[in-house]
Design an enzyme around this catalytic site. Sequence first.
Site, PDB file in Angstrom:
ATOM      1  N   GLU A 118      -0.715 -11.154  14.880  1.00 10.50           N
ATOM      2  CA  GLU A 118      -1.771 -10.616  14.012  1.00 10.50           C
ATOM      3  C   GLU A 118      -3.039 -10.285  14.794  1.00 10.50           C
ATOM      4  O   GLU A 118      -3.590 -11.137  15.484  1.00 10.50           O
ATOM      5  CB  GLU A 118      -2.093 -11.638  12.911  1.00 10.50           C
ATOM      6  CG  GLU A 118      -3.110 -11.148  11.883  1.00 10.50           C
ATOM      7  CD  GLU A 118      -3.407 -12.188  10.810  1.00 10.50           C
ATOM      8  OE1 GLU A 118      -3.234 -13.397  11.076  1.00 10.50           O
ATOM      9  OE2 GLU A 118      -3.819 -11.803   9.704  1.00 10.50           O
TER      10      GLU A 118
ATOM     11  N   LYS B 189      -7.099  -8.594  14.969  1.00 14.72           N
ATOM     12  CA  LYS B 189      -8.311  -8.600  14.151  1.00 14.72           C
ATOM     13  C   LYS B 189      -9.431  -7.912  14.912  1.00 14.72           C
ATOM     14  O   LYS B 189      -9.513  -8.032  16.132  1.00 14.72           O
ATOM     15  CB  LYS B 189      -8.683 -10.048  13.845  1.00 14.72           C
ATOM     16  CG  LYS B 189      -9.835 -10.208  12.891  1.00 14.72           C
ATOM     17  CD  LYS B 189      -9.842 -11.611  12.322  1.00 14.72           C
ATOM     18  CE  LYS B 189     -11.129 -11.894  11.603  1.00 14.72           C
ATOM     19  NZ  LYS B 189     -11.058 -13.124  10.831  1.00 14.72           N
TER      20      LYS B 189
ATOM     21  N   ASP C 250     -14.127  -9.010   6.624  1.00 16.40           N
ATOM     22  CA  ASP C 250     -12.908  -9.780   6.374  1.00 16.40           C
ATOM     23  C   ASP C 250     -13.217 -10.979   5.480  1.00 16.40           C
ATOM     24  O   ASP C 250     -13.166 -12.124   5.913  1.00 16.40           O
ATOM     25  CB  ASP C 250     -12.337 -10.239   7.728  1.00 16.40           C
ATOM     26  CG  ASP C 250     -11.084 -11.075   7.574  1.00 16.40           C
ATOM     27  OD1 ASP C 250     -10.238 -10.724   6.749  1.00 16.40           O
ATOM     28  OD2 ASP C 250     -10.955 -12.093   8.288  1.00 16.40           O
TER      29      ASP C 250
ATOM     30  N   ASP D 217      -2.881 -13.505   1.862  1.00 17.90           N
ATOM     31  CA  ASP D 217      -3.817 -14.246   2.715  1.00 17.90           C
ATOM     32  C   ASP D 217      -5.237 -14.053   2.189  1.00 17.90           C
ATOM     33  O   ASP D 217      -5.907 -13.098   2.537  1.00 17.90           O
ATOM     34  CB  ASP D 217      -3.700 -13.746   4.172  1.00 17.90           C
ATOM     35  CG  ASP D 217      -4.631 -14.500   5.112  1.00 17.90           C
ATOM     36  OD1 ASP D 217      -5.148 -15.566   4.716  1.00 17.90           O
ATOM     37  OD2 ASP D 217      -4.846 -14.035   6.246  1.00 17.90           O
TER      38      ASP D 217
ATOM     39  N   ASP E  27     -11.725 -12.055   2.734  1.00 18.85           N
ATOM     40  CA  ASP E  27     -10.587 -12.746   2.115  1.00 18.85           C
ATOM     41  C   ASP E  27     -10.774 -13.003   0.627  1.00 18.85           C
ATOM     42  O   ASP E  27     -10.488 -14.088   0.132  1.00 18.85           O
ATOM     43  CB  ASP E  27     -10.274 -14.045   2.877  1.00 18.85           C
ATOM     44  CG  ASP E  27      -9.770 -13.767   4.281  1.00 18.85           C
ATOM     45  OD1 ASP E  27      -8.621 -13.319   4.411  1.00 18.85           O
ATOM     46  OD2 ASP E  27     -10.534 -13.968   5.252  1.00 18.85           O
TER      47      ASP E  27
ATOM     48  N   HIS F   3      -8.468  -6.848   8.379  1.00 20.10           N
ATOM     49  CA  HIS F   3      -8.743  -7.013   9.806  1.00 20.10           C
ATOM     50  C   HIS F   3      -9.118  -5.746  10.564  1.00 20.10           C
ATOM     51  O   HIS F   3      -9.006  -5.690  11.780  1.00 20.10           O
ATOM     52  CB  HIS F   3      -7.545  -7.683  10.493  1.00 20.10           C
ATOM     53  CG  HIS F   3      -7.490  -9.137  10.203  1.00 20.10           C
ATOM     54  ND1 HIS F   3      -6.747 -10.026  10.931  1.00 20.10           N
ATOM     55  CD2 HIS F   3      -8.114  -9.882   9.260  1.00 20.10           C
ATOM     56  CE1 HIS F   3      -6.894 -11.237  10.441  1.00 20.10           C
ATOM     57  NE2 HIS F   3      -7.713 -11.174   9.430  1.00 20.10           N
TER      58      HIS F   3
ATOM     59  N   HIS G  86      -0.255  -9.023   5.734  1.00 21.13           N
ATOM     60  CA  HIS G  86      -1.118 -10.027   5.112  1.00 21.13           C
ATOM     61  C   HIS G  86      -1.948  -9.284   4.085  1.00 21.13           C
ATOM     62  O   HIS G  86      -2.856  -8.530   4.450  1.00 21.13           O
ATOM     63  CB  HIS G  86      -2.035 -10.680   6.140  1.00 21.13           C
ATOM     64  CG  HIS G  86      -1.474 -11.939   6.715  1.00 21.13           C
ATOM     65  ND1 HIS G  86      -2.218 -12.823   7.453  1.00 21.13           N
ATOM     66  CD2 HIS G  86      -0.227 -12.459   6.626  1.00 21.13           C
ATOM     67  CE1 HIS G  86      -1.442 -13.845   7.802  1.00 21.13           C
ATOM     68  NE2 HIS G  86      -0.237 -13.650   7.329  1.00 21.13           N
TER      69      HIS G  86
ATOM     70  N   TRP H 266      -1.861 -16.059  14.765  1.00 16.60           N
ATOM     71  CA  TRP H 266      -3.214 -15.491  14.814  1.00 16.60           C
ATOM     72  C   TRP H 266      -4.139 -16.440  15.567  1.00 16.60           C
ATOM     73  O   TRP H 266      -4.178 -17.640  15.273  1.00 16.60           O
ATOM     74  CB  TRP H 266      -3.795 -15.254  13.412  1.00 16.60           C
ATOM     75  CG  TRP H 266      -5.227 -14.812  13.502  1.00 16.60           C
ATOM     76  CD1 TRP H 266      -5.687 -13.591  13.907  1.00 16.60           C
ATOM     77  CD2 TRP H 266      -6.395 -15.615  13.261  1.00 16.60           C
ATOM     78  NE1 TRP H 266      -7.066 -13.580  13.920  1.00 16.60           N
ATOM     79  CE2 TRP H 266      -7.510 -14.805  13.536  1.00 16.60           C
ATOM     80  CE3 TRP H 266      -6.597 -16.931  12.847  1.00 16.60           C
ATOM     81  CZ2 TRP H 266      -8.820 -15.262  13.407  1.00 16.60           C
ATOM     82  CZ3 TRP H 266      -7.903 -17.398  12.720  1.00 16.60           C
ATOM     83  CH2 TRP H 266      -9.002 -16.563  12.988  1.00 16.60           C
TER      84      TRP H 266
ATOM     85  N   ASP I 252      -3.047  -7.304   8.744  1.00 14.09           N
ATOM     86  CA  ASP I 252      -3.839  -7.946   7.686  1.00 14.09           C
ATOM     87  C   ASP I 252      -4.806  -6.902   7.150  1.00 14.09           C
ATOM     88  O   ASP I 252      -5.525  -6.256   7.922  1.00 14.09           O
ATOM     89  CB  ASP I 252      -4.576  -9.165   8.258  1.00 14.09           C
ATOM     90  CG  ASP I 252      -5.376  -9.927   7.214  1.00 14.09           C
ATOM     91  OD1 ASP I 252      -6.201  -9.308   6.513  1.00 14.09           O
ATOM     92  OD2 ASP I 252      -5.202 -11.159   7.111  1.00 14.09           O
TER      93      ASP I 252
HETATM   94  C1  RNT Z   1      -7.624 -14.887   9.900  1.00 13.21           C
HETATM   95  C2  RNT Z   1      -6.235 -14.424   9.692  1.00 13.21           C
HETATM   96  C3  RNT Z   1      -5.242 -15.514   9.463  1.00 13.21           C
HETATM   97  C4  RNT Z   1      -5.744 -16.614   8.545  1.00 13.21           C
HETATM   98  C5  RNT Z   1      -4.693 -17.610   8.125  1.00 13.21           C
HETATM   99  C6  RNT Z   1      -5.301 -18.820   7.514  1.00 13.21           C
HETATM  100  O1  RNT Z   1      -8.534 -13.871   9.926  1.00 13.21           O
HETATM  101  O2  RNT Z   1      -6.182 -13.515   8.657  1.00 13.21           O
HETATM  102  O3  RNT Z   1      -4.049 -14.967   9.011  1.00 13.21           O
HETATM  103  O4  RNT Z   1      -6.347 -16.097   7.409  1.00 13.21           O
HETATM  104  O5  RNT Z   1      -3.881 -17.898   9.184  1.00 13.21           O
HETATM  105 ZN    ZN Z   2      -4.258 -12.884   7.964  1.00 17.75          ZN
END
Ligand code: RNT
Ligand code: ZN
Length: 420
Positions: free
Chosen positions: A224, A226, A295, A327, A297, A263, A287, A183, A260
Amino acid sequence: MYDVNKGYEVAKEFYAQYGIDVDEAIKICNETPISMHCWQGDDVIGFEKKEGGLTGGIQTTGNYPGKARTPEELRADMEMAMKFIPGVKKVNLHANYLEADTFVDRNEIEPKHFEKWADWAVEKGIGLDFNPTYFSHPKSEVATLSSADEDIRKFWIEHGIRCRRIGDYFAKRTGKPCVINHWTPDGDKEFPVDTISPRLRMKDSYDQIFEATKDVTGVIDGIESKVFGIGAESYTVGSHEFCMGYVMSKGIDHIIMTLDTGHYHPTEVVSAKLGAVYAFSDNVLLHVSRPVRWDSDHVVNFDDETRAIMEELVRLGKLDKTYIATDFFDASINRVVAWVNGLRNVRKAILAALLQPVAMMKDLEAKGDNSSRLAVTQEFKAAPFNLVWDYYCAKENAGVGLEWLEEVKEYEKNVQSKRG
Ligand code: RNT
Ligand code: ZN
C-alpha cells in the site's frame, strides 16, 4: 414499510428494457466478499495491553463513548454490525489485535495469539485477512522497513515474516485465502537529501520477508502506497511509484498493489487508476475509505467516487479479481453505526454498478457514438437501483432502509453505553 416485492417487480421491468438481469446482479453482488476492518471498533488501538496510542501519520478524531475494550467486545460489536451488512464478508485483522496473557512484542507474534479469532471465523464460516502493524510502537517512531538502524529494520522484517506465517495459518484454518496488506508510515516531515537509500532498504526488507516465507501458500500480499502522512508531509518512502514499481518488477502473482482511496492527492481518484493498473496486474487490493481534503478516513459514503470505482471494476470485468476491503475509523459517532453505514454503502455501490447497461454502453463507444454514450451514462445515474437494494436487503434479512438503526441504537443503550 412499503411493499419491497412490488418495488422489485417495477425495477425488474425497468432494467429488463436494457437487457439487465436484476437477479443475476443480486447474485454477483451478494457473492462479492467485502473485508470488514476490525479497527473501526476501537479506534485502531488493539490489544497489546501497552501504553501509547495510535501513531504513524494516521489519526482518529472523536471520543464517542462505548468503544470495544476487549476482543470479546470487539467480536460482539462486529457481529452486531455484520447482521446488517448483506453478502459475503471477511474480517480484516491487524497484528496488534492479538490475544495473549502477557505482552508479546511484534517480532514474537505467532498463530497461537490469533487462535480465538480463527475459531470465531471458522464458526461463522468467514475468511480472515491480516495486516502487519508497522506503527504505534516505540521502534516505529523514525522508520520501520526502511530504517537505517539495522537492528530496527531486522525487527520489522521479522514482524513481516511472522505476519505472513499467521496469514498462512488463517488460510489453512478458514480454507479461504488470506489477504495481507503491508503499509508502512516511513517518511519525513521535510524533503530528505537522500531520497533513494530508504527506498532501497525498504525494497530489500520486502525481498527478505518474501524470501524467508516462500513456502507460505494461500496468502496474497498487497503493498500500500501513500502520498503523505501527518509528520511525513514532504516524503513517504512507500510512495505510489515505489509500491507500483516494487509490485510490477517482482512480477509474482501473490504480490499486488493496494490502492487506498484516501492515499492520493485530493484531485486524484482511484477509479481513474484501475484501468492502468489492470493493464499490468491480475489483481488489486482496494482500501475503500473516504478522504475529506486529506486522508481523513471518514466513513465510506454512497458517493460518486465509491460508485465510480465499482462501476469501473464491473466495466473492466475485474470485480472478481479485486479484493475489496474497508479502511476508515471515525471515533466521533457510534462505531457500529459507522461500520454498518460504510459497508452497506460499499455493497450498495457494487449493486448499483452491476445494474448498469455495460454491454450497451460499450457498443455505443465502439461505434463512436459518444453522444449516446453520454446520454446513457447520465440516465442511469438515477435509475431505480434502490428498489433492488431494498429487496436484496429484505431477502438477506439485513434490514430494509433504516430498519437496522433502531436495533443498533438498542445495542448502544443496553451494551455499549455500559462500558466504562
Ligand atoms: C494508513 C493506511 C493503512 C491503515 C490501516 C490501519 O494510511 O491506510 O491501511 O489505515 O492499516
Ligand atoms: Zn489503507
